[in-house]
Write a protein that holds these residues in place. Structure first.
Motif, mmCIF file in Angstrom:
data_model
loop_
_atom_site.group_PDB
_atom_site.id
_atom_site.type_symbol
_atom_site.label_atom_id
_atom_site.label_comp_id
_atom_site.label_asym_id
_atom_site.label_seq_id
_atom_site.Cartn_x
_atom_site.Cartn_y
_atom_site.Cartn_z
ATOM 1 N N PRO A 114 0.870 9.244 7.992
ATOM 2 C CA PRO A 114 -0.391 9.188 7.246
ATOM 3 C C PRO A 114 -1.474 9.965 7.973
ATOM 4 N N TYR A 115 -2.434 10.401 7.203
ATOM 5 C CA TYR A 115 -3.580 11.070 7.809
ATOM 6 C C TYR A 115 -4.545 10.013 8.352
ATOM 7 N N ARG A 116 -4.731 8.958 7.555
ATOM 8 C CA ARG A 116 -5.616 7.892 8.026
ATOM 9 C C ARG A 116 -5.066 6.572 7.524
ATOM 10 N N LEU A 117 -5.023 5.616 8.407
ATOM 11 C CA LEU A 117 -4.514 4.314 8.020
ATOM 12 C C LEU A 117 -5.595 3.311 8.399
ATOM 13 N N ARG A 118 -6.333 2.879 7.410
ATOM 14 C CA ARG A 118 -7.436 1.980 7.708
ATOM 15 C C ARG A 118 -7.043 0.595 7.216
ATOM 16 N N VAL A 119 -7.245 -0.389 8.069
ATOM 17 C CA VAL A 119 -6.842 -1.744 7.723
ATOM 18 C C VAL A 119 -8.080 -2.537 7.325
ATOM 19 N N HIS A 120 -7.997 -3.189 6.174
ATOM 20 C CA HIS A 120 -9.100 -4.033 5.730
ATOM 21 C C HIS A 120 -8.777 -5.445 6.185
ATOM 22 N N SER A 121 -9.533 -5.934 7.159
ATOM 23 C CA SER A 121 -9.163 -7.191 7.785
ATOM 24 C C SER A 121 -10.120 -8.287 7.363
ATOM 25 N N GLY A 149 0.818 -1.201 0.000
ATOM 26 C CA GLY A 149 0.000 0.000 0.000
ATOM 27 C C GLY A 149 0.854 1.253 0.000
ATOM 28 N N VAL A 150 1.879 1.259 0.850
ATOM 29 C CA VAL A 150 2.735 2.458 0.911
ATOM 30 C C VAL A 150 3.482 2.631 -0.397
ATOM 31 N N GLU A 151 3.943 1.504 -0.967
ATOM 32 C CA GLU A 151 4.687 1.639 -2.234
ATOM 33 C C GLU A 151 3.780 2.161 -3.333
ATOM 34 N N LYS A 152 2.497 1.769 -3.264
ATOM 35 C CA LYS A 152 1.573 2.290 -4.264
ATOM 36 C C LYS A 152 1.386 3.788 -4.071
ATOM 37 N N LEU A 153 1.321 4.203 -2.811
ATOM 38 C CA LEU A 153 1.170 5.633 -2.538
ATOM 39 C C LEU A 153 2.362 6.411 -3.056
ATOM 40 N N LEU A 154 3.557 5.852 -2.852
ATOM 41 C CA LEU A 154 4.760 6.551 -3.290
ATOM 42 C C LEU A 154 4.984 6.407 -4.783
ATOM 43 N N VAL A 174 -4.624 7.286 3.533
ATOM 44 C CA VAL A 174 -4.898 8.645 3.081
ATOM 45 C C VAL A 174 -3.742 9.498 3.544
ATOM 46 N N SER A 175 -3.127 10.187 2.618
ATOM 47 C CA SER A 175 -1.989 11.033 2.982
ATOM 48 C C SER A 175 -2.271 12.466 2.556
ATOM 49 N N THR A 176 -2.025 13.405 3.476
ATOM 50 C CA THR A 176 -2.139 14.816 3.117
ATOM 51 C C THR A 176 -0.752 15.417 3.050
ATOM 52 N N GLY A 177 0.226 14.662 2.566
ATOM 53 C CA GLY A 177 1.602 15.126 2.591
ATOM 54 C C GLY A 177 2.181 14.894 3.973
ATOM 55 N N GLY A 178 3.480 15.038 4.120
ATOM 56 C CA GLY A 178 4.059 14.891 5.447
ATOM 57 C C GLY A 178 4.567 13.484 5.696
ATOM 58 N N GLU A 179 5.110 13.302 6.869
ATOM 59 C CA GLU A 179 5.758 12.031 7.163
ATOM 60 C C GLU A 179 4.815 10.996 7.724
ATOM 61 N N ALA A 225 5.618 11.784 2.167
ATOM 62 C CA ALA A 225 4.796 11.068 1.195
ATOM 63 C C ALA A 225 3.996 12.072 0.384
ATOM 64 N N PRO A 226 3.710 11.761 -0.882
ATOM 65 C CA PRO A 226 2.893 12.679 -1.676
ATOM 66 C C PRO A 226 1.449 12.640 -1.198
ATOM 67 N N VAL A 227 0.712 13.657 -1.576
ATOM 68 C CA VAL A 227 -0.708 13.713 -1.227
ATOM 69 C C VAL A 227 -1.440 12.677 -2.050
ATOM 70 N N GLY A 228 -2.354 11.964 -1.420
ATOM 71 C CA GLY A 228 -3.104 10.992 -2.206
ATOM 72 C C GLY A 228 -3.767 9.980 -1.315
ATOM 73 N N GLU A 229 -4.534 9.083 -1.893
ATOM 74 C CA GLU A 229 -5.108 7.985 -1.145
ATOM 75 C C GLU A 229 -5.048 6.717 -1.985
ATOM 76 N N VAL A 230 -4.741 5.623 -1.346
ATOM 77 C CA VAL A 230 -4.640 4.352 -2.053
ATOM 78 C C VAL A 230 -5.360 3.279 -1.257
ATOM 79 N N PHE A 231 -5.820 2.277 -1.991
ATOM 80 C CA PHE A 231 -6.354 1.072 -1.373
ATOM 81 C C PHE A 231 -5.666 -0.099 -2.051
#
Lengths: 799, 419, 313
Positions: free
Chosen positions: B375-382, B108-113, B368-373, B347-353
């Motif tokens: 995450p703004y929201r880290l939701r886990v799909h379990s 997920g993080v690699e997709k965001l980056l 969900v990332s609003t920039g910065g080091e 991290a760049p601004v963006g959201e990935v699933f």
């Protein structure tokens, strides 16, 4: 003022416009594009030394530095093109080539501009295989300052520190020695520095070359929380960030870095007094001592002792006096005044510092005094007996910038040559207490020249006549001459076109406290049942206590005992009182004498607004954890409601106080139209003293580093002390006193022993004493401000 | 979306303490429904799961699962940690298959980056290898614990023995048996040592034999078959409407496996089958997992035979920590190490699933990332959460003993459910 | 004489010997179970410290429980199994005490532990215990009939209702016990049910209802229940051995004792292996199994016994 022409340009494809003369770095920052800088600083003149801000401009053959290039019409700028990226990588690589691997032990780690820029714009992989240059111990690790830490190996030669020293601090202490890769920052001949604006070079240094030595190795920046606050130690009232660590202890104080003018810099007192309000010297528990009981209580827990004490005070209101000092916020002063007049119903509301001229200054000049912008845009600055660097360094900072960066002309007048005199064009010797005479003679000379005037005086008259925008700044000594000086200054300012006046009182929130609580306040409806004939100065109160007409005293402020002139006399007088209620932050003999001593927050922890000498309204949040109890305003509000006043919230008090200030400003504007007072200026008598007659000298004893006992409370500021009596060298020669000899000073009936330093910077017949060299007992004469004391110098021998 | 089978009598069984016997009149006069609490601390609930059963004799009329006993605020922690710092937290989610959790989050993080295509081939290959070993390990635990739930006390010891071999392989690779944190953003932590490949070969050899024994244990054991066949039937529609995934879904006839549907990390280069059964009962789920173990073993075999050479980390100095020995003599590396450890990369601004096929089902992360080091929201799909939610629907009308069988066949891990 | 009786009842082969044997066979059972699971298993002395530890723990009687019944049940369980032991022939064909019809009495006495499990669980006032108690009773109705029928088949062949007479008859007619092999297997399976071992351990299903009937028992009372279960293992095995493997009685006391031990160990081993390899059956499946497979098998055994008996005459 005419609108500055706007210029259209394109940066990274975004079209924008900026005023002519704005640098590319600033224009890019305004639209959110970040260009890295090291040597460029918004308050310093551009240099272009480090080359990291290189950008590509279309049709320009070479890359240009954005920090020295102003915007041009139709410019197309690229800040992320391949050439620029490669250039930045190269610059970073060169900068890091000789940089030592100090990150783990360097205090700047985490807030280091070099780290941030190199991480973002660098190659990430090092190619450097050689040995890094190393300043050996003899030159590289000299202790060049008692409170700053120097590691020359880390320097990247951006020269921010030398430029700050020259353009902002005005000291010219440090410079660049040697050339090439052996270039290093140092003082001339490696002497130690003791600047009044100490610490600014550390604040602007992008690396860890110069850092705040008092917090060396204490903590990392990500563990610290910045709390916005205001410094209460002089009337510059600088905005500060008070950093607390994870346990809530105050670790350091820095300047905030944003748009307002007085940001980015602080003076030594604001920066290094962070430990002055910690430790055993703080009053943390209230004490209640009566003939029957001696108990302590926590301010947060129990309001009852205070309420009872106030009720006792209110009972015989005619014989209650309220004394406050200038280290309180506007809201606190306002509430003190209100409680004094409506609850305690007393006519005696007295400021501890004696500012006779301040009332009329506030009445006539509130809201229209010179601001920082006026100083920076002036082309002539006249300092009338204003030792700014000692008393209010950050106002001196504006003067330094105006002179060194904008080329303003500076003339100084007074009994001593201050630091600003060295960057001024001429200095006119004037006796202490005779500033009003100088102003009046200046007004006369503007109309008709006198032949016996000195050359410097004539230069000043010429400059005043030829100035486009003039600022007159006067310090606390002229203020002490009373309303007469204010009238004189007002008359001068009305006669010179486009001139502004600034009075710089000593003390903290002097203007605000005076305005809100002082006897000069005449709010309709208040104290209408109270007679206006109250005491106005602390000497009156002392006399009344000794006579017996005042039986209760309420003292509110911070560090109060230092402000009482002639403490032994006060001590015996206090013994006569029925009730002595003291609100103070520090322990002293006064608090142990008090029948009720209430601990309050200190100058770092307070909550409220402050009015600076430049007319700025600054707000301190009071958000420091570990502050003693609640803020004084809230405590006073609770008291008021317990004693029968209406309940009011703190927020509404802040807005009331703001409105009150605006009411004052409007009254001052009306007073300007009143021409009558200006004409009476010439009729006042001279109040100047007679220096040097019969071996009697005029002692002018104010020192920035004193300001209450604040210097001696903190361990760091104490290293800046100047412990000698400054004497004019001609006088010393006449009296056969050599440099570094010890003499005895006779003040009144007391004798004090001091060391002497002879200098040419002081007028014959005057001498200057650094108060911190005296013991607390000896210091008791200097609680007052402004009025020069007379003393007899007896040469020879130790005390 | 929820089927109409959700009962209306849920309100009757709110917070019930463990030693009450409340005998209540049900809608049906003459029936006495007793509330039984299979409390959070129970030998058969896999982790701290609390089931409130209402039983009529031995027949269950209602099941209400209560979760949250293992909640540690991982998603909230994610908002206060940099992306790199969060990787060890993912280990603790499904603690029986930590590497798969790492992989789900890291992809997920690699997709965001935006660096998914730049991960080196060797790193991707090794990721697949270790993921499949992890899957086998997770299924072995499942096998052992399910058997012991059903009363067969012996298979767990053999399953754990095999798992020991896998744990030893992990220990040899990265030093940790369980919470490995071996995958990193941008590749792996470090290359595998030479001693690992012989260990994997040995394991595959032993496992092939054991696998047949386990197969026999399940398919040749009439008692087990009787306990599992026809129990907890989950229809295709119900499974899809509850968003089940993994073996639970594939046992109900839906051919969906993320490794084939949206291949990641180089799975498209491997040949393997997806076992799908139509019956939807616990026995089918058992068989799916047995077959999956076999398929995983073949993937491991293919992986061992052809590991590509090359680096195991992406060549991006602003994301990857530099080698430690370089930081001790080189300035840029020291600065990069400092900033990356103390702050983290931007991290760049963006959201990935982004999801992967974990041993329990489709596991993924919504960032969900609003920039910065951070995450703004880290939701886990379990997947276990969704698989567990189907429990009331499929266990109504079965006996108490069957509940245990059903939970065993759903294979849930509370760490993943509660986070 | 009284001394001899006291010695027989209390020491050998009475309570103490029985207790000792119970512990020994508990060890054999646990060790074999462990080895089958590829584990090491406990050391030889383990059961005794376990028992002593339990005896030293605190007894907690639940609030809603009937304290009298709650505390009496374990004692009844132990008493029942010990009492039934004296009628079973061991290494002599003559049991310590015998009378005509003691087969019925022994089987009856062996049902007492089951009832105490049920009553103990019932009076525990905990839901888990109640479920366990119900299950234990349900199970009782399933295995008791096949057990009784298979023992009956063997008794019918020997034409007597006294265990000692039975063993004497089989000693005189060597190898006739081979006809009872079906019954032997039925009895072993039924014994699995009586002892509540896998695959018939639903009353004590650890992973479902914590500990079934014994959920609320702790301390000394639980120790007694465990002792009762251990002794029941020995007694049950001894019964089966006496009924279905009646040989080796003439070898004299010492060799006979060891032969008897070997036979008991053989039966215990079968029980343990069954425990290790099978899964648990659900209660309804168990009832199904017992009535559809076990009971008819026992019935077949009875028919066979009748046929053989007929052929004998």
């Amino acid at each position: 003022m005419a609108d500055i022409a706007k210029v259209r340009l394109t940066i990274d494809g975004i079209s924008t416009e900026a005023e002519k003369g704005v640098l590319l770095v600033e224009a890019a920052r305004r639209i959110g594009i970040k260009i890295p800088v090291f040597c460029s600083h918004s308050k310093l003149l551009p240099l272009g030394a480090c080359r990291i801000c290189l950008v590509e401009i279309e049709k320009a053959p070479k890359l240009v530095t954005a920090c020295t290039t102003p915007v041009g019409e139709g410019m197309v700028v690229f800040t992320r093109s391949a050439r620029v990226v490669k250039a930045r990588q190269g610059i970073v690589e060169f900068l890091l080539a000789n940089h030592p691997l100090d990150c783990p032990i360097c205090d700047q780690g985490g807030e280091c501009e070099l780290q941030d820029v190199c991480f973002e714009f660098g190659r990430g992989k090092s190619r450097f295989e050689d040995i890094k240059r190393n300043f050996d111990n003899k030159y590289g690790r000299i202790k060049l300052s008692p409170v700053l830490s120097w590691v020359n190996n880390r320097c990247i030669h951006c020269e921010r520190c030398t430029r700050v020293c020259h353009q902002v601090v005005g000291e010219d202490h440090i410079g660049m020695l040697n050339r090439g890769d052996k270039a290093m920052i140092s003082t001339f001949q490696f002497t130690q520095m003791t600047c009044e604006l100490c610490g600014n070079c550390a604040e602007v240094c992008p690396t860890g070359t110069i850092t705040n030595g008092t917090v060396k190795y204490k903590d990392r920046v990500w563990n610290l929380t910045p709390n916005p606050s205001v410094c209460l130690l002089c009337s510059s009232s600088c905005a500060t960030r008070v950093w607390t660590d994870l346990k809530g202890k105050v670790t350091r104080v820095t300047a905030p870095k944003d748009e307002q003018d007085c940001c980015d810099f602080l003076c030594a007192k604001g920066r290094f007094s962070f430990d002055a309000d910690q430790g055993e010297q703080r009053l943390r528990e209230g004490t209640k001592i009566t003939s029957e009981v001696a108990e302590t209580f926590q301010q947060s827990e129990s309001l009852q002792p205070t309420v009872q004490a106030f009720k006792a005070l209110a009972k015989d209101s005619g014989s209650t006096a309220v004394i406050y000092n200038s280290r309180i916020a506007n809201e606190e002063a306002y509430l003190v005044g209100r409680i004094a007049r409506t609850v305690l119903k007393t006519p005696h509301v007295v400021p501890l510092e004696n500012h006779e001229g301040l009332t009329s200054y506030l009445d006539r000049f509130s809201g229209r005094q010179s601001t920082s912008k006026d100083i920076l845009s002036a082309d002539l600055i006249l300092l009338v007996d204003a030792p700014l660097a000692r008393e209010t360094p950050m106002i001196g900072y504006f003067v330094t910038r105006a002179v060194r960066q904008k080329g303003a002309a500076l003339y100084t007048v007074g009994p001593e040559k201050t630091r600003h005199s060295s960057m001024g064009l001429a200095h006119h010797w004037n006796a202490p207490g005779a500033s009003k005479d100088f102003v009046l003679s200046l007004i006369e000379a503007l109309q008709s020249r006198k032949s016996d005037a000195s050359a410097e005086f004539n230069k000043i008259v010429d400059a005043v006549q030829g100035s486009r925008q003039m600022v007159i700044i006067a310090g606390s000594r002229p203020l002490a001459e009373g309303p007469a000086f204010i009238r004189a200054i007002e008359s001068l300012s009305s006669k010179v076109a486009n001139s502004k006046v600034l009075m710089v009182p000593e003390g903290g929130n002097t203007l605000g406290a005076m305005l809100m609580a002082g006897s000069g306040m005449r709010v309709p409806g208040w104290g209408s049942n109270v007679s206006q004939n109250g005491c106005s100065v602390q000497e009156d109160v002392l006399g009344a206590i000794e006579k017996g007409s005042i039986k209760n005293v309420l003292l509110i402020g911070e560090d109060l005992q230092e402000g009482l002139i002639n403490w032994p006399r006060w001590k015996t007088a206090f013994a006569k009182l029925a009730n002595l209620v003291v609100f103070d932050a520090f322990r002293s003999e006064l608090t142990s004498l008090a029948t009720l001593a209430v601990p309050v927050r200190s100058f770092h922890e307070f909550e409220g607004s402050v009015l600076s000498a430049l007319g700025e309204w600054k707000i301190a949040r009071g958000s420091i954890p570990g502050a003693v109890g609640q803020s004084m305003s809230r405590l006073l509000l609770k008291l008021e409601s317990e004693l029968g006043g209406a309940e009011q919230s703190f927020a509404s008090v802040t807005s009331e106080v703001k409105k009150l200030y605006q009411w004052h400003v409007s009254r001052a504007t009306e007073a300007v139209e009143d021409k009558k007072s200006a004409d009476s200026a010439g009729k006042d008598k001279s109040t100047g003293g007679n220096p040097g007659k019969d071996g009697v000298f005029l002692l002018i004893g104010n020192d920035l580093y004193h300001s209450g006992a604040m210097t001696l409370r903190g361990a760091h500021l104490g290293q800046f002390l100047n412990r000698s009596l400054l004497m004019n060298s001609a006088d010393a020669e006449k009296m056969k006193i050599s440099n570094d000899a010890r003499v005895q000073l006779k003040i009144g009936s007391d004798k004090v022993s001091v060391a002497v330093r002879t200098t040419d910077d002081i007028m014959s017949g005057c001498c200057f004493l650094a108060l911190n060299s005296l013991s607390p007992d000896e210091r008791r004469w200097f609680g007052g401000i402004g009025k020069p004391l007379t003393a007899v110098i007896i040469s020879g021998g130790a005390a | 979306m929820i089927s109409e089978k959700i009962p209306t009598s849920v309100d009757k069984f709110k917070a019930i303490s463990s030693d009450n016997i409340s005998v209540q009149e049900s809608d049906d006069p003459g029936d006495r429904i007793v509330t039984l609490n299979m409390g959070p601390s129970h030998p058969a609930t896999h982790g701290v799961l609390r089931l409130v059963l209402s039983i009529d004799g031995e027949v269950i009329t209602e099941v209400v699962p209560h979760i949250g006993y293992l909640h540690t605020g991982m998603e909230k922690l994610g908002e206060y940690m940099s992306y790199h710092q969060f990787i060890p937290i993912t280990d603790r989610m499904d603690y029986l298959a930590p590497m798969l959790m790492n992989l789900g989050y890291i992809l997920g993080v690699e997709k965001l980056l935006g660096i998914t295509d730049e991960i080196p081939a060797r790193a991707q290959w090794l990721r697949v290898l270790y993921s499949e070993l992890m899957r086998i390990s997770s299924h072995l635990i499942w096998l052992g614990t399910s058997a012991i739930d059903l009363g067969a006390m012996s298979p767990i010891f053999y399953a754990l023995q095999d798992r020991e071999q896998i744990m030893n392989i992990f220990e040899e690779t990265c030093g940790a048996r369980l919470t490995s944190t071996y995958f990193r953003i941008g590749g792996l932590r470090e290359d595998i040592p030479d001693t690992v490949i012989p260990m994997i070969e040995k394991f595959l050899k032993d496992f092939a034999i054991r696998l047949d024994e386990y197969q026999n244990l399940v398919t040749g054991n009439p008692i087990l078959i009787n306990r599992l066949k026809g129990i907890g039937c989950l229809s295709k529609e119900t499974a899809l409407s509850y968003c089940c995934s993994g073996p639970v879904l594939r046992a109900s006839g839906v051919n969906y496996d993320v490794r084939k549907a949206r291949p990641y990390s180089g799975y498209e280069k491997f040949k393997f089958n997806i076992p799908v059964y139509q019956e939807g009962d616990s026995y089918a789920r058992f068989l799916v997992r047995m077959d999956e173990m076999r398929e995983s073993a073949t993937i491991v075999r293919q992986a061992i035979d052809a590991i590509p050479a090359g680096p195991v980390k992406i060549d991006r100095t602003d994301i990857i920590l530099p080698d430690k020995h370089r930081t001790q003599g080189n300035m840029e590396e020291l600065i990069n190490h400092f900033i990356l450890s103390c702050r983290g990369f931007n991290a760049p601004v963006g959201e990935v699933f982004s999801t992967i096929e974990s041993s329990k089902g489709e596991f993924g992360v919504y960032l969900v990332s609003t920039g910065g080091e951070k995450p703004y929201r880290l939701r886990v799909h379990s997947p276990s959460f969704l698989n567990l939610s189907v429990l009331p629907a499929i266990s109504r009308g079965s006996l108490i003993a069957d509940i245990v069988a059903i939970i065993g066949s759903l294979d849930i891990v509370l760490g993943e459910i509660d986070r | 004489m009284i001394l001899h009786d006291v010695f027989t009842l209390l020491i050998f082969p009475g309570c103490l010997f029985l207790l000792f044997l119970g512990l020994v066979f508990q060890f054999i059972d646990r060790k074999l179970h462990a080895r089958l699971q590829n584990r090491k298993g406990p050391p030889w002395f383990q059961p005794l410290p376990d028992l002593l530890k339990l005896l030293g723990k605190e007894e907690i009687i639940p609030e809603g429980a009937n304290p009298v019944m709650f505390q009496l049940m374990p004692i009844f369980a132990v008493t029942g199994v010990i009492a039934s032991f004296f009628y079973i022939p061991l290494w002599n064909s003559q049991a310590t005490y015998s009378f005509y019809g003691d087969v019925i009495v022994v089987i009856y006495l062996l049902t007492i532990p089951t009832f105490t499990f049920f009553l103990g669980g019932w009076y525990s006032s905990s839901l888990y215990s109640m479920i366990g108690a119900m299950r234990s009773q349900t199970q009782f109705f399933s295995y008791e009939v096949p057990l009784f029928m298979s023992v009956l088949a063997s008794a019918m062949l020997a034409d007597t209702w006294s265990l000692s007479e039975m063993t004497k008859w089989y000693s005189n007619h060597p190898f006739y016990w081979m006809f009872n092999l079906i019954g032997f297997f039925v009895a072993v399976v039924a014994l699995l049910g009586k002892l509540e071992k896998v695959p018939f351990d639903t009353p004590d299903a650890e992973t479902e209802i914590v500990a079934g009937t014994f959920t609320e028992y702790s301390g000394r009372l639980y120790a007694f229940f465990r002792v009762a279960l251990d002794i029941e293992l020995v007694v049950g095995a001894a019964l089966i051995v006496a009924v279905f493997l009646p040989f080796g009685f003439d070898l004299g006391p010492f060799p006979g004792f060891f032969v008897w031990l070997a036979k008991i160990t053989f039966v215990v081993a079968i029980l343990t292996v069954a425990r290790s390899i099978f899964a648990r059956m659900r209660i309804d499946q168990m009832i199904e199994f017992c009535w559809i497979y076990l009971a008819p098998a026992a019935f077949c055994q009875i028919l066979l016994s009748l046929v053989v008996k007929g052929a004998l005459h």
